[in-house]
Scaffold this active site. Structure first.
Site, mmCIF file in Angstrom:
data_model
loop_
_atom_site.group_PDB
_atom_site.id
_atom_site.type_symbol
_atom_site.label_atom_id
_atom_site.label_comp_id
_atom_site.label_asym_id
_atom_site.label_seq_id
_atom_site.Cartn_x
_atom_site.Cartn_y
_atom_site.Cartn_z
ATOM 1 N N CYS A 47 0.706 -1.067 -0.048
ATOM 2 C CA CYS A 47 0.130 0.028 -0.039
ATOM 3 C C CYS A 47 0.830 1.306 -0.210
ATOM 4 C CB CYS A 47 -0.768 -0.118 1.037
ATOM 5 S SG CYS A 47 -2.564 1.101 0.781
ATOM 6 N N HIS A 59 -3.492 -6.053 1.474
ATOM 7 C CA HIS A 59 -3.114 -6.348 2.854
ATOM 8 C C HIS A 59 -4.520 -7.499 3.173
ATOM 9 C CE1 HIS A 59 -5.464 -2.774 2.734
ATOM 10 N NE2 HIS A 59 -6.118 -3.272 3.657
#
Ligand SMILES: [Zn+2]
EC number: 6.3.5.13
Lengths: 470, 249
Positions: free
Chosen positions: B94, B198
């Protein structure tokens, strides 16, 4: 009391009444917001008009955790003070739900039967509610990461909430948690910030839990230094560069004694004096809720005697913590919302009391949060360490929910034994209860929608008696 | 042989359960008798590769991104880049992934320079665009055995990443990926991996965890092999999500 009849308002309330009746008859659900939607369509000013007529004005409560519990606590305190408050129901915390509550409380001519409005408000809806409902008090409890899924960023959520402060009247109060750095920093945007906080050095966990949130200084971003960490990022902190520190609380809890499932007691200091207080709700997070409720009620003019009486009489809000008698066993439902709450529950019940029978149920519907990454921020390792230390191995946890697989992997990687993995919630609660020896308690740790399903499964079996009712 | 995890900005960038990635690597090594050290590398601290290292670079919020971009603009970023060129293993997730490209532009229009490991850049979402949020299923070519593998995870990002001249980590089967339009997800160059996933990423994708571990240990001993583990629980968790997503394709 002479209130001139407002034909448009009258039409709005009438239409809302009819809509409510229809939605109940058709069992379409959503009955708690539909009257608000209908009333606003007929008279867009309905919320403004009705809230002006409340003699004591309104208080709104927002934040990630504890809105419902705190709102109910304030309601109980007001009741102890002989005041009647109208509040919105859980799951109706947008502007339509607030409108529906006031419409339901008013006569057809628009006369409220309550003296005060008491609303739990979704973080993103605060500006709209504040613009229309003439709030006298706006309380921000905490900002944890479980709404990241919805709003992107915590700091942004803080800004959205702070943008509503200007809509409060000059004598209005913004009530803020001093121990949550991001929430406390919102005080800079308020004319009259009132802070509350906990002084309990012995409850310092000694370290920041593995939960990110706002650990950077809200002013300059430098990591904050903590003198005490109570839970998550909540504690006593200051910026090493000296431009921001925990504000001095006007409402304070000290000498906090956590007594497990029996609740907690503490010394409550307020601008009007100190009292011994207690709450039947377990865990430090409920001490925070009680303290917030005391601050809100105090700012609404309630004296400390009524505050501690109301808090003491309060038994728990629907669904947050619930004991249900299940034949000769007991089911103890503890709602799981995020890693901070999960850690608190592990610390309060599972570690200290060596709970032997545990069912964890993780769903990922919208109301639960669709991202389950946070399971990895929960300190199951602490639990494994405690069990190794005390040589008191609990029975392997039963795991359920749409994300039962994720939960089982999480336990495996904490070296905790994994029991049956039963994704179906109904089957899981049945199996786990059967595995619980008679006379013992089954601790059920569900996310929101899993809790609803499990409670329904228990009710379908005829187990409905609750120890704690609101 | 000891494996050292350098967790970059662990205290600031663990927004999306990056801790799950650390735990995953640690346990899968320990279960095989390989000791693991975790070194948290914070702001202002230099990285000191020792040979058997794995760099983890997690996601943060915009305020942190700016501080990190600043911290990485000097020798620290250069050291990490050189480490990758030398075959070192890095996983960026991310926000960390975004800073492994050339630049990341914030919603306020500020261009934060990246480390430049990947030839890619990230643009902010436009006012009428939504954040890209949801579960993701990705097809990943696994160079180890030439087999197509899959990865599941959860994405939540406003920024849109565009690959300028860079291989993606994989192809989106369900979800948004780098930018929601070109079907790519993440980036891969040498032993550097970048991804928006994630969930946490590694626990449910144990083959990828093992690939990272193998990359690291083979720098020390080219013939190193990993003992297989019982991954029934991980596969069950993977399949319950991939099954849900495949049905939504
Ligand atoms: Zn500062």
């Amino acid at each position: 009391m002479g209130v001139a009849l407002d034909p448009r308002l009258f039409a709005a309330i009438s239409a809302a009444r009819a809509a409510q009746l229809a939605s109940r008859t058709l069992k379409r659900g959503g009955g708690s917001t539909i009257p608000g939607v209908v009333a606003r369509r007929v008279d867009p000013q309905v919320l403004n008009k009705l809230s002006r007529r409340l003699p004591l004005g309104s208080a709104a409560i927002t934040g990630t955790n504890g809105k419902t519990t705190t709102t109910h606590m304030v309601g109980k305190i007001l009741q102890a003070a002989g005041l009647r408050a109208v509040n919105n129901s859980t799951g109706a915390n947008l502007v339509t739900g607030v409108t529906a509550a006031l419409v339901g409380d008013a006569s057809l001519s628009g006369r409220p039967s309550s003296e005060m409005g008491l609303f739990e408000v979704d973080e993103a809806s605060v500006p709209r509610v504040a613009a229309e409902a003439r709030l006298k008090i706006l309380a921000v409890l905490n900002l944890f990461r479980d709404q990241l899924d919805r709003y992107g960023e915590l700091a942004y959520t803080g800004k959205v909430i702070a943008s509503a402060f200007a809509d409060l009247p000059r004598d209005g109060a913004v009530v803020l948690n001093a121990d949550d750095p991001l929430v406390a920093s919102l005080g800079g945007s308020a004319t009259n910030p009132i802070f509350y906080g906990v002084d309990a050095p012995d409850l310092d966990t000694g370290r920041l839990q593995h939960v990110a949130d706002s650990k950077g200084c809200p002013v300059c971003g430098t990591p904050l230094q903590y003198d005490a960490v109570y839970m998550g990022h909540v504690g006593v902190y200051r910026c090493p560069r000296g431009d921001f520190a925990r504000p001095e609380p006007a409402y304070r809890a000290s000498r906090v004694r956590l007594e497990g499932a029996r609740g907690s007691s503490f010394v409550l200091a307020t601008p009007k004096g100190e009292r011994e207080a207690r709450t039947a709700l377990p865990g430090l997070y409920n001490v925070y809720n009680a303290l917030a409720a005391a601050a809100i009620a105090g700012e609404a003019g309630v004296g400390p005697d009524d505050v501690v009486r109301g808090l003491g009489e309060f038994g728990g809000a629907f669904g947050r913590v619930e004991r249900i008698r299940a034949g000769d066993r007991e089911a103890f439902l503890l709602l799981i919302k995020n890693p901070v709450g999960f850690n608190e529950i592990l610390r309060t019940f599972i570690t200290d009391e060596a709970a032997k029978n545990v069912l964890i149920a993780i769903n990922d519907n919208d109301a639960d949060g669709r991202d389950v990454s946070w399971l990895w921020d929960v300190d199951f390792e602490m639990l494994a360490d405690a069990q190794a230390e005390n040589a008191t191995a609990a029975a392997p946890f039963t795991v359920s929910g749409l994300r039962a697989g994720d939960m089982a992997v999480r336990l495996k990687y904490a070296d905790l034994p994994v029991g049956p993995v039963i994704p179906d919630r109904k089957e899981a609660i049945k199996t786990a209860l059967e595995a619980t020896p008679p006379g013992e308690t089954l601790y059920v740790l569900p996310t929101y929608t899993a809790m609803l399903e499990i409670r329904k499964a228990l009710a379908d079996t005829g187990y409905t008696h609750q120890f704690w009712e609101d | 042989m000891k494996l050292t995890i350098h967790h970059l900005y662990a205290d600031m960038m663990n927004l999306y359960g990056d801790r799950g990635n650390v735990i995953s690597i640690r346990k899968r090594c320990e279960w095989r008798g390989i000791p693991v050290d975790v070194v948290d590398v914070g702001l202002g601290e230099r990285v000191r590769p020792t040979g058997c290292d794995l760099f983890l670079f997690g996601g943060g919020q915009d305020r942190e991104q700016a501080l990190l971009a600043d911290d990485l603009s000097g020798s620290k970023g250069a050291d990490i880049r050189a480490f990758v060129e030398d075959g070192g293993t890095v996983l960026g997730v991310c926000g960390g992934y975004q800073l492994m490209g050339h630049f990341y532009e914030t919603p306020e229009g500020e261009r934060l320079p990246g480390v430049g490991i990947f030839d890619l850049h990230t643009e902010p979402r436009k006012p009428d665009e939504a954040r890209l949020i949801g579960n993701v299923l990705v097809d990943v070519p696994a160079p180890e055995d030439d087999e197509e593998r899959q990865v599941v995870g959860f994405e939540n990002h406003g920024g849109r990443t565009y690959l300028d001249d860079c291989e993606p980590l994989g192809r989106v089967v369900a979800g948004f990926g780098n930018n929601g339009t070109d079907g790519t997800e993440g980036a891969r160059r040498l032993n550097a991996y970048g991804t928006y996933l994630h969930g946490s990423l590694l626990p449910k994708n144990p083959w990828l965890t093992d690939q990272l571990i193998l990359n690291v240990l083979r720098r020390r001993d080219a013939s190193f092999e990993l003992e297989p583990l019982d991954d029934a629980a991980e596969h069950h968790a993977f399949e319950s999500m991939s099954g849900r997503l495949a049905g939504r394709r």
